[in-house]
Design a protein around this motif. Structure first.
Motif, PDB file in Angstrom:
ATOM      1  N   THR A  92      47.536  66.582 160.449  1.00 18.08           N
ATOM      2  CA  THR A  92      46.486  67.533 160.071  1.00 18.08           C
ATOM      3  C   THR A  92      45.250  67.440 160.964  1.00 18.08           C
ATOM      4  N   VAL A  93      45.240  66.489 161.886  1.00 16.32           N
ATOM      5  CA  VAL A  93      44.108  66.373 162.800  1.00 16.32           C
ATOM      6  C   VAL A  93      44.081  67.571 163.753  1.00 16.32           C
ATOM      7  N   VAL A  94      42.932  68.234 163.821  1.00 21.28           N
ATOM      8  CA  VAL A  94      42.687  69.245 164.853  1.00 21.28           C
ATOM      9  C   VAL A  94      41.895  68.523 165.936  1.00 21.28           C
ATOM     10  N   PRO A  95      42.490  68.266 167.094  1.00 19.23           N
ATOM     11  CA  PRO A  95      41.871  67.381 168.080  1.00 19.23           C
ATOM     12  C   PRO A  95      40.418  67.736 168.424  1.00 19.23           C
ATOM     13  N   PHE A  96      39.559  66.762 168.204  1.00 20.60           N
ATOM     14  CA  PHE A  96      38.128  66.852 168.522  1.00 20.60           C
ATOM     15  C   PHE A  96      37.432  68.044 167.852  1.00 20.60           C
ATOM     16  N   ARG A  97      37.946  68.448 166.715  1.00 21.90           N
ATOM     17  CA  ARG A  97      37.364  69.593 165.995  1.00 21.90           C
ATOM     18  C   ARG A  97      35.870  69.396 165.732  1.00 21.90           C
ATOM     19  N   ASN A  98      35.509  68.244 165.182  1.00 28.67           N
ATOM     20  CA  ASN A  98      34.094  68.026 164.877  1.00 28.67           C
ATOM     21  C   ASN A  98      33.242  67.999 166.140  1.00 28.67           C
ATOM     22  N   GLY A  99      33.773  67.410 167.211  1.00 24.56           N
ATOM     23  CA  GLY A  99      33.023  67.382 168.456  1.00 24.56           C
ATOM     24  C   GLY A  99      32.729  68.775 168.970  1.00 24.56           C
ATOM     25  N   ILE A 100      33.718  69.655 168.888  1.00 24.94           N
ATOM     26  CA  ILE A 100      33.546  71.039 169.350  1.00 24.94           C
ATOM     27  C   ILE A 100      32.542  71.780 168.477  1.00 24.94           C
ATOM     28  N   MET A 101      32.717  71.668 167.161  1.00 27.70           N
ATOM     29  CA  MET A 101      31.833  72.382 166.249  1.00 27.70           C
ATOM     30  C   MET A 101      30.408  71.840 166.307  1.00 27.70           C
ATOM     31  N   LEU A 102      30.284  70.540 166.423  1.00 25.05           N
ATOM     32  CA  LEU A 102      28.948  69.947 166.517  1.00 25.05           C
ATOM     33  C   LEU A 102      28.239  70.366 167.799  1.00 25.05           C
ATOM     34  N   SER A 103      28.983  70.463 168.894  1.00 27.96           N
ATOM     35  CA  SER A 103      28.368  70.894 170.153  1.00 27.96           C
ATOM     36  C   SER A 103      27.787  72.300 170.023  1.00 27.96           C
ATOM     37  N   ILE A 104      28.541  73.182 169.392  1.00 31.39           N
ATOM     38  CA  ILE A 104      28.052  74.543 169.170  1.00 31.39           C
ATOM     39  C   ILE A 104      26.849  74.516 168.234  1.00 31.39           C
ATOM     40  N   ALA A 105      26.955  73.707 167.180  1.00 33.65           N
ATOM     41  CA  ALA A 105      25.870  73.619 166.202  1.00 33.65           C
ATOM     42  C   ALA A 105      24.584  73.100 166.834  1.00 33.65           C
ATOM     43  N   VAL A 106      24.697  72.129 167.728  1.00 34.65           N
ATOM     44  CA  VAL A 106      23.514  71.590 168.397  1.00 34.65           C
ATOM     45  C   VAL A 106      22.843  72.677 169.235  1.00 34.65           C
ATOM     46  N   GLY A 107      23.656  73.463 169.949  1.00 35.14           N
ATOM     47  CA  GLY A 107      23.093  74.560 170.740  1.00 35.14           C
ATOM     48  C   GLY A 107      22.402  75.601 169.879  1.00 35.14           C
ATOM     49  N   ILE A 108      23.003  75.912 168.737  1.00 32.62           N
ATOM     50  CA  ILE A 108      22.388  76.880 167.818  1.00 32.62           C
ATOM     51  C   ILE A 108      21.107  76.300 167.233  1.00 32.62           C
ATOM     52  N   ALA A 109      21.146  75.009 166.888  1.00 32.81           N
ATOM     53  CA  ALA A 109      19.953  74.362 166.334  1.00 32.81           C
ATOM     54  C   ALA A 109      18.787  74.452 167.316  1.00 32.81           C
ATOM     55  N   GLU A 110      19.034  74.058 168.561  1.00 32.74           N
ATOM     56  CA  GLU A 110      17.951  74.094 169.546  1.00 32.74           C
ATOM     57  C   GLU A 110      17.468  75.525 169.770  1.00 32.74           C
TER      58      GLU A 110
END
Length: 219
Positions: A92-110
């Motif tokens: 059920t692991v989606v490889p590096f899912r959180n890393g990908i989503m967090l990277s986008i989230a950080v860009g949106i946050a800034e």
């Protein structure tokens, strides 16, 4: 002070964090990455944000379903039954899912002048999901701070809590968990057999919460 962005799936954990940190959350983001259950959980994310008056956006990530390998992206029949601790749950692991989503989230946050990104990983995730561990959280937070002008940090307050601990917080906050979605199969009702259903049932019971979730064949 509204300085935070929350990654909100519409599940038990992130919904609890939404209510727990509502005074600081300026924006909640859900990702539609083609999993079996996105269509079931995202409406709950929208519901709770509307209720709390928090801005909510949904970001589609169709490339993940196309290029990534995971049983979450392959249809309900691919989801194994059992606990997270069992080896078969690695499918059920989606490889590096959180890393990908967090990277986008950080860009949106800034982009929105926010200095904190939050996610609701917990201690039960560590054995299966590498991008939920304390080591990952600390490393990603350091990278985000180094890579943004406003030094965005990752806040993951449930990292060392159990799901039952989170449910207890939700009970104190008055959250109705029937208005959340956990099941990986994404059917009409929770299947009651996959890891998230099993963990959900056990956490609610341990927290002393009456489980009003509709499970298959238990109507």
């Amino acid at each position: 002070m509204k300085d935070s962005l929350l990654i909100l799936s519409g599940g038990l954990d992130s919904t609890t964090l939404l209510y727990d940190e509502q005074d600081r959350i300026a924006l909640a983001v859900s990702f539609d990455y083609g999993s079996n259950h996105n269509a079931r959980e995202i409406p709950f994310a929208q519901l709770h944000c509307q209720r709390l008056g928090i801005r909510h956006i949904v970001i589609p990530l169709p490339f993940m379903a196309r290029y990534f390998k995971s049983s979450l992206l392959e249809g309900s029949d691919a989801i194994p039954d059992g606990h997270y601790a069992e080896g078969n749950m690695q499918s059920t692991v989606v490889p590096f899912r959180n890393g990908i989503m967090l990277s986008i989230a950080v860009g949106i946050a800034e982009s929105n002048g926010l200095t904190r990104v939050m996610m609701a990983n917990h201690g039960g995730d560590h054995s299966v999901y590498p991008d939920c561990t304390p080591q990952f959280v600390n490393a990603f937070s350091q990278a985000a701070q180094a890579g943004t002008y406003v030094h965005v940090e990752l806040h993951a307050p449930y990292t060392n809590l159990t799901k039952a601990d989170i449910a207890r917080r939700g009970k104190a906050l008055g959250i109705d968990y029937s208005e959340t979605w956990s099941c990986y199969r994404g059917g009409t009702h929770h299947c009651g057999r996959c890891a998230t259903c099993t963990e959900r049932r056990e956490a609610l019971a341990e927290a002393g919460i009456t489980d009003t979730t509709e499970y298959e064949n238990e109507e």
